[in-house]
Design an enzyme around this catalytic site. Structure first.
Site, PDB file in Angstrom:
ATOM      1  N   GLY A  19     -49.204 -57.290  -3.332  1.00 31.98           N
ATOM      2  CA  GLY A  19     -49.401 -58.526  -2.595  1.00 31.98           C
ATOM      3  C   GLY A  19     -50.577 -58.379  -1.644  1.00 31.98           C
ATOM      4  O   GLY A  19     -50.554 -57.521  -0.756  1.00 31.98           O
ATOM      5  N   ASP A  78     -54.335 -54.116   5.924  1.00 34.60           N
ATOM      6  CA  ASP A  78     -53.197 -53.294   5.527  1.00 34.60           C
ATOM      7  C   ASP A  78     -52.931 -53.349   4.027  1.00 34.60           C
ATOM      8  O   ASP A  78     -52.729 -52.317   3.376  1.00 34.60           O
ATOM      9  CB  ASP A  78     -51.951 -53.710   6.299  1.00 34.60           C
ATOM     10  CG  ASP A  78     -52.091 -53.481   7.792  1.00 34.60           C
ATOM     11  OD1 ASP A  78     -52.792 -52.533   8.178  1.00 34.60           O
ATOM     12  OD2 ASP A  78     -51.514 -54.274   8.572  1.00 34.60           O
ATOM     13  N   CYS A 124     -39.087 -65.778   5.489  1.00 29.43           N
ATOM     14  CA  CYS A 124     -40.085 -65.787   4.426  1.00 29.43           C
ATOM     15  C   CYS A 124     -40.010 -64.506   3.600  1.00 29.43           C
ATOM     16  O   CYS A 124     -40.060 -64.545   2.365  1.00 29.43           O
ATOM     17  CB  CYS A 124     -41.480 -65.961   5.013  1.00 29.43           C
ATOM     18  SG  CYS A 124     -42.799 -65.945   3.776  1.00 29.43           S
ATOM     19  N   CYS A 143     -48.152 -68.446  10.730  1.00 35.47           N
ATOM     20  CA  CYS A 143     -49.201 -68.604   9.726  1.00 35.47           C
ATOM     21  C   CYS A 143     -49.412 -70.041   9.276  1.00 35.47           C
ATOM     22  O   CYS A 143     -50.520 -70.417   8.870  1.00 35.47           O
ATOM     23  CB  CYS A 143     -48.917 -67.714   8.515  1.00 35.47           C
ATOM     24  SG  CYS A 143     -47.457 -68.196   7.542  1.00 35.47           S
TER      25      CYS A 143
END
Length: 342
Positions: A6, A12, A87, A183
């Site tokens: 992902g 990161d 999420c 976000c």
């Protein structure tokens, strides 16, 4: 192994992908298109720089239902949710896992700072080597079937060292700043976002613990238990929100900060321990917020619900809607949503 990573467009996940490539795995990237602010192009740039194929997976409808609606509903009930935790459980890891399994990948991976562990066939989350960046708190609700297939390359990495190496190697996104915002909300506060979607929330009264009116609040969605800034109430000492009364649309203020030593839990997920083991344990520690320090806690059944008793002041304000995550050493034993503090 064939691994689906992902990619968020940040450092990161880019560094995690690089580590897996260096180990000789066949790596492909995926970006989840969750909302209008998804950094799809940034993720594509990372994939391009690393020479990876990139899959764009749309999941806006699921994100709307499971995260945004939950977020708005929680605030309307005077709770303070953590949308990232929901999420991770119901969208991010689930969608990545389902896509990977449907397309013959062996594993999935992300750039989270945490580790996975296994005990008696149960898979659960454990703390990262970099304590200052540990994200095990955020992952406690990820199902075991997903954790079994999950790789977390950053779990054993110290971020400062990784950043230095990334900059030295000119790794794409190495100089990007970390985002601390919600976000899916940009250029407005959470309350304005909720009211734009669901209409205005009525003003009401600020009162003290005796019921004396101190002023007017601007709608319960703008306040959280423990808050002391932005109240707009003149007083001779600092005031804290200690209770939000949704029935009477009142917010109780006190000059003493909330110091709950007990709370009820709902939607509990047992991972590193069974319920029986957790109730018998005397070694558990709990974090009541992501950045809070862990403090000793004992679990019991009270009024038919799981109840946590703290032996000292919590590492943060115990706030309904936030998650309480319990650790046995460095391993996540269980976690749940704080329903009521006492």
């Amino acid at each position: 192994m064939r691994i689906l990573v992902g990619l968020s467009g940040g450092f990161d996940s880019a560094y995690a992908a690089m580590l897996l490539i260096n180990e000789g795995h066949t790596v492909e990237g995926a970006v989840l298109d969750m909302h209008g602010y998804t950094e799809t192009e940034e993720a594509k740039a990372v994939a391009l720089a690393l020479g990876l194929p990139i899959h764009v997976i749309s999941c806006r409808e699921l994100f709307e239902k499971e995260v945004i609606e939950n977020f708005c509903d929680a605030y309307s009930r005077a709770q303070t949710p953590n949308p990232c935790i929901i999420c991770n459980e119901k969208v991010k890891f689930r969608v990545l896992y389902d896509y990977a399994m449907a397309h013959n990948f062996d594993r999935i991976a992300t750039g989270h700072y945490a580790r996975t562990a296994e005990k008696n066939g149960r898979f659960f989350v454990a703390s990262a080597a970099d304590v200052s960046k540990d994200q095990s708190y955020m992952l406690y609700r990820v199902p075991g079937e997903i954790l079994e297939k999950l790789l977390l390359p950053m779990g054993d990495i110290i971020k400062k060292e990784a950043k230095e190496e990334g900059i030295h190697r000119n790794l794409v996104a190495a100089d990007r700043e970390e985002s601390q915002d919600i976000c899916f909300i940009k250029n407005e506060c959470h309350a304005d976002y909720i009211q734009r979607r669901h209409g205005m929330f009525p003003h009401g009264e600020f009162v003290n613990e005796s019921g004396e009116v101190l002023g007017e609040h601007r709608g319960i969605i703008r306040y959280t238990v423990g808050q002391r800034k932005g109240l707009g109430v003149a007083a001779s000492s600092r005031l804290f929100v200690t209770k939000i009364d949704t029935v009477n649309n009142r917010i109780v203020l006190s000059d003493v900060a909330p110091d709950s030593r007990g709370f009820y839990l709902k939607d509990v997920v047992f991972s590193g321990m069974t319920e029986e083991e957790a109730l018998a344990s005397v070694t558990l520690k709990v974090r009541v917020r992501y950045s809070a320090r862990a403090v000793p806690a004992v679990l019991s059944i009270k009024n038919g619900e799981l109840f946590a008793t703290l032996s000292e002041r919590a590492g943060g304000v115990v706030t309904p809607g936030q998650s309480a995550v319990f650790y046995d050493g460095g391993q996540v034993a269980l976690g749940g949503i704080i329903e009521k503090a006492v």
